[in-house]
Design a protein around this motif. Structure first.
Motif, PDB file in Angstrom:
ATOM      1  N   LEU A  94       0.831  -1.209   0.000  1.00 20.59           N
ATOM      2  CA  LEU A  94       0.000   0.000   0.000  1.00 20.59           C
ATOM      3  C   LEU A  94       0.867   1.261   0.000  1.00 20.59           C
ATOM      4  O   LEU A  94       0.606   2.216  -0.750  1.00 20.59           O
ATOM      5  N   PHE A  95       1.905   1.274   0.826  1.00 22.70           N
ATOM      6  CA  PHE A  95       2.813   2.420   0.919  1.00 22.70           C
ATOM      7  C   PHE A  95       3.504   2.665  -0.422  1.00 22.70           C
ATOM      8  O   PHE A  95       3.595   3.802  -0.910  1.00 22.70           O
ATOM      9  N   PHE A  96       3.984   1.591  -1.048  1.00 23.53           N
ATOM     10  CA  PHE A  96       4.662   1.682  -2.328  1.00 23.53           C
ATOM     11  C   PHE A  96       3.709   2.174  -3.420  1.00 23.53           C
ATOM     12  O   PHE A  96       4.031   3.077  -4.206  1.00 23.53           O
ATOM     13  N   GLY A  97       2.494   1.572  -3.454  1.00 20.72           N
ATOM     14  CA  GLY A  97       1.512   1.949  -4.473  1.00 20.72           C
ATOM     15  C   GLY A  97       1.049   3.384  -4.331  1.00 20.72           C
ATOM     16  O   GLY A  97       0.917   4.113  -5.329  1.00 20.72           O
ATOM     17  N   ILE A  98       0.804   3.811  -3.081  1.00 23.39           N
ATOM     18  CA  ILE A  98       0.376   5.201  -2.849  1.00 23.39           C
ATOM     19  C   ILE A  98       1.489   6.166  -3.272  1.00 23.39           C
ATOM     20  O   ILE A  98       1.216   7.222  -3.862  1.00 23.39           O
ATOM     21  N   SER A  99       2.728   5.804  -2.973  1.00 20.77           N
ATOM     22  CA  SER A  99       3.850   6.665  -3.358  1.00 20.77           C
ATOM     23  C   SER A  99       3.922   6.823  -4.872  1.00 20.77           C
ATOM     24  O   SER A  99       4.256   7.909  -5.380  1.00 20.77           O
ATOM     25  N   LEU A 100       3.606   5.760  -5.600  1.00 17.29           N
ATOM     26  CA  LEU A 100       3.597   5.841  -7.068  1.00 17.29           C
ATOM     27  C   LEU A 100       2.575   6.858  -7.574  1.00 17.29           C
ATOM     28  O   LEU A 100       2.770   7.479  -8.629  1.00 17.29           O
ATOM     29  N   LEU A 101       1.475   7.018  -6.809  1.00 12.95           N
ATOM     30  CA  LEU A 101       0.435   7.965  -7.228  1.00 12.95           C
ATOM     31  C   LEU A 101       0.900   9.413  -7.140  1.00 12.95           C
ATOM     32  O   LEU A 101       0.347  10.296  -7.813  1.00 12.95           O
ATOM     33  N   PHE A 102       1.913   9.667  -6.308  1.00 12.81           N
ATOM     34  CA  PHE A 102       2.323  11.047  -6.047  1.00 12.81           C
ATOM     35  C   PHE A 102       3.610  11.450  -6.766  1.00 12.81           C
ATOM     36  O   PHE A 102       4.150  12.509  -6.483  1.00 12.81           O
ATOM     37  N   ILE A 103       4.103  10.605  -7.649  1.00 14.88           N
ATOM     38  CA  ILE A 103       5.255  10.993  -8.470  1.00 14.88           C
ATOM     39  C   ILE A 103       4.795  11.193  -9.897  1.00 14.88           C
ATOM     40  O   ILE A 103       3.734  10.701 -10.291  1.00 14.88           O
ATOM     41  N   PRO A 104       5.567  11.947 -10.728  1.00 15.14           N
ATOM     42  CA  PRO A 104       5.156  12.205 -12.113  1.00 15.14           C
ATOM     43  C   PRO A 104       4.842  10.909 -12.867  1.00 15.14           C
ATOM     44  O   PRO A 104       5.507   9.889 -12.668  1.00 15.14           O
ATOM     45  N   ARG A 105       3.827  10.981 -13.718  1.00 12.30           N
ATOM     46  CA  ARG A 105       3.361   9.786 -14.429  1.00 12.30           C
ATOM     47  C   ARG A 105       4.456   9.147 -15.275  1.00 12.30           C
ATOM     48  O   ARG A 105       4.539   7.915 -15.354  1.00 12.30           O
ATOM     49  N   ASP A 106       5.304   9.984 -15.903  1.00 11.00           N
ATOM     50  CA  ASP A 106       6.341   9.422 -16.774  1.00 11.00           C
ATOM     51  C   ASP A 106       7.380   8.642 -15.966  1.00 11.00           C
ATOM     52  O   ASP A 106       8.015   7.715 -16.483  1.00 11.00           O
ATOM     53  N   LYS A 107       7.557   9.001 -14.691  1.00 13.04           N
ATOM     54  CA  LYS A 107       8.478   8.267 -13.825  1.00 13.04           C
ATOM     55  C   LYS A 107       7.836   6.981 -13.291  1.00 13.04           C
ATOM     56  O   LYS A 107       8.502   5.961 -13.103  1.00 13.04           O
ATOM     57  N   ALA A 108       6.542   7.068 -13.008  1.00 12.31           N
ATOM     58  CA  ALA A 108       5.840   5.929 -12.415  1.00 12.31           C
ATOM     59  C   ALA A 108       5.504   4.843 -13.431  1.00 12.31           C
ATOM     60  O   ALA A 108       5.460   3.660 -13.084  1.00 12.31           O
ATOM     61  N   GLN A 109       5.281   5.239 -14.703  1.00  9.10           N
ATOM     62  CA  GLN A 109       4.790   4.289 -15.700  1.00  9.10           C
ATOM     63  C   GLN A 109       5.708   3.075 -15.906  1.00  9.10           C
ATOM     64  O   GLN A 109       5.222   1.937 -15.962  1.00  9.10           O
ATOM     65  N   PRO A 110       7.035   3.249 -16.012  1.00 10.99           N
ATOM     66  CA  PRO A 110       7.899   2.066 -16.178  1.00 10.99           C
ATOM     67  C   PRO A 110       7.772   1.083 -15.015  1.00 10.99           C
ATOM     68  O   PRO A 110       7.800  -0.138 -15.225  1.00 10.99           O
TER      69      PRO A 110
END
Length: 476
Positions: A208-224
């Motif tokens: 949950l912590f990892f997934g939530i953190s992905l929501l708060f970083i730029p999409r181009d960084k999170a997508q890979p």
């Protein structure tokens, strides 16, 4: 010739496993069964656990990250926990109602119950505890001699190694501070947590912590990272598919081993073991069946229009049969996700978030069994629990279920804590140990059915349910 459906193959494997175990007991083949057949059942559970733990990690990360809107996560999480809490309270209520109506503990012969009562009073006196109902058999001269005989027996009862081990585990949980459960959720090392099924809550916290953190970083960084998680998910699902092709044989081996271990080479031994616990087992079984065939379908019928009674069970039957054979919600998780997605039409975003949490937090069957077991053991010792004490059971069983590992017989450790919460002897779990494995199989089916029900409700409320028989609109 049309190929037989997988769930029918698994059922055939279940039946053949029990038949083989009975024959092996009758003809003295138990040693052969335990040495050469049962290990394949252990391999089966190990394979499913191998897949289940990382699948929980990657599926929750993937599910949370794909939600996109952090506010949606909070809404969905709140609904999920509320739904699981309600079904758990319903399960405990059903269990308490049945055990009070059937009073299985009072159906045992009176002399045995008097002996049990004297044993309880001796134990309570040694622990400095107050007798629950104020009646004291030890003060009656008629029972003094019997009390002296039983006091010698009682000292030996605690020598059971299995009981002692579980009591030590429960003692550590009881001695911990009030916020210890919260501390235990946060892992120090996620790799250690991944290696231990008892730390599944830590895996969920990290995911949950990892997934939530992905929501708060730029999409181009999170997508890979999200693409990688999605690819890993597909690999694990393929692993599930490969393992399930051999499930009928594995299930045969698993059941043959379980029954043979209980029976040995004397089939009469199993008959005697089950005779004294038959009414208790019946009360638990009826409660579990009510949850599976009445409560959950009724919830689906009320809140979701279009899913028929037969259609609901047809959709999740492979997961139910596997849950029965493995006694593990976690081991069954991959198949539960596949059934709910493919057969009930629940969106992958919902299943990857709701089901892994349910496999750890939602233990309806375990709660129901704990409620029945505690009241049954009290009745067996001629103790009448008050309404307040039974409500304490409801609260403790509900909270204890959250900490129960989603693995076979984990509820026994939690049962000790529930017994202690109402001042009863935790060593009494030895009485119900002989039938625990069979009932554990049944209550795991309840847990898995509850997970499927709640995930369907959440999907309906989020507009992410597309049941193959009918398209459903958003809203409860």
């Amino acid at each position: 010739m049309k190929k037989l459906a997988l769930h029918w193959q698994i059922i055939i494997g279940l039946v053949l496993g029990v038949v083989w175990a009975i024959l092996s007991s009758k003809f003295g083949w138990s040693e052969f069964t335990l040495n050469w057949i049962a290990p394949f059942g252990t391999i089966f559970i190990n394979l499913l656990k191998l897949i289940a733990v990382p699948l929980v990690l990657f599926s929750i990360i993937n599910g949370v990250a794909n939600i996109g809107d952090p506010s949606s996560l909070g809404r969905m999480g709140g609904k999920t926990l509320l739904a699981y809490l309600i079904t758990t309270i319903l399960a405990v209520t059903v269990g308490l109602t049945l055990v009070n109506l059937m009073v299985p503990g009072k159906l045992v012969d009176e002399q045995s119950r008097i002996d049990n009562r004297i044993s309880y009073e001796i134990w309570a006196a040694s622990e400095g505890l107050e007798i629950k109902d104020g009646i004291n058999y030890l003060q009656d001269p008629a029972y003094m001699q019997r009390a002296k005989e039983i006091s010698d027996i009682s000292g030996k009862e605690l020598q059971d190694a299995v009981v002692n081990e579980k009591m030590q585990t429960a003692s550590k949980a009881k001695e911990a501070g009030p916020l210890q459960p919260l501390v235990d959720i946060v892992p120090q090392n996620i790799f250690i947590s991944l290696g231990d099924n008892g730390l599944m809550l830590q895996v969920i916290f990290f995911a949950l912590f990892f997934g939530i953190s992905l929501l708060f970083i730029p999409r181009d960084k999170a997508q890979p990272v999200m693409d990688f998680m999605d690819g890993v998910m597909e690999v694990f699902l393929k692993m599930v598919d490969l393992v399930m092709r051999a499930a009928p044989f594995f299930v045969f081996a698993l059941l043959a081993g379980v029954v043979s271990q209980m029976a040995g080479d004397d089939i009469n031994k199993v008959t005697e073991i089950f005779k004294g616990l038959s009414w208790y087992s019946l009360a638990v079984f009826l409660g579990l069946m009510l949850m599976i065939f009445v409560v959950y379908p009724l919830i689906v019928k009320i809140f979701i229009k279009g899913i028929s009674y037969i259609g609901f069970f047809k959709a999740i039957s492979p997961a139910q049969t596997l849950a029965f054979s493995t006694s593990s919600s976690a081991a069954t998780l991959p198949v539960t996700m596949e059934c709910v997605e493919d057969n009930l039409g629940v969106d992958k975003k919902i299943t990857s978030f709701v089901l892994p949490i349910g496999a750890t937090v939602n233990m309806d069957g375990t709660c129901l069994y704990q409620a029945v077991a505690v009241v049954f053991l009290a009745q067996l010792h001629m103790i009448d629990l008050t309404l307040g004490q039974q409500l304490t059971i409801v609260l403790t069983a509900t909270l204890a279920s959250i900490g129960s590992a989603a693995v076979p017989s984990a509820g026994l450790v939690m049962l000790i804590i529930v017994l202690q919460s109402v001042g009863l002897n935790p060593a009494w779990i030895a009485i119900i140990l002989p039938v625990d494995r069979i009932l554990d199989m049944c209550r795991t089916v309840v847990n898995v059915t509850g997970d499927a029900t709640v995930s369907s409700l959440i999907a309906k409320s989020e507009g992410m349910l597309n049941y193959p028989g009918r398209n459903l609109r958003k809203g409860w």
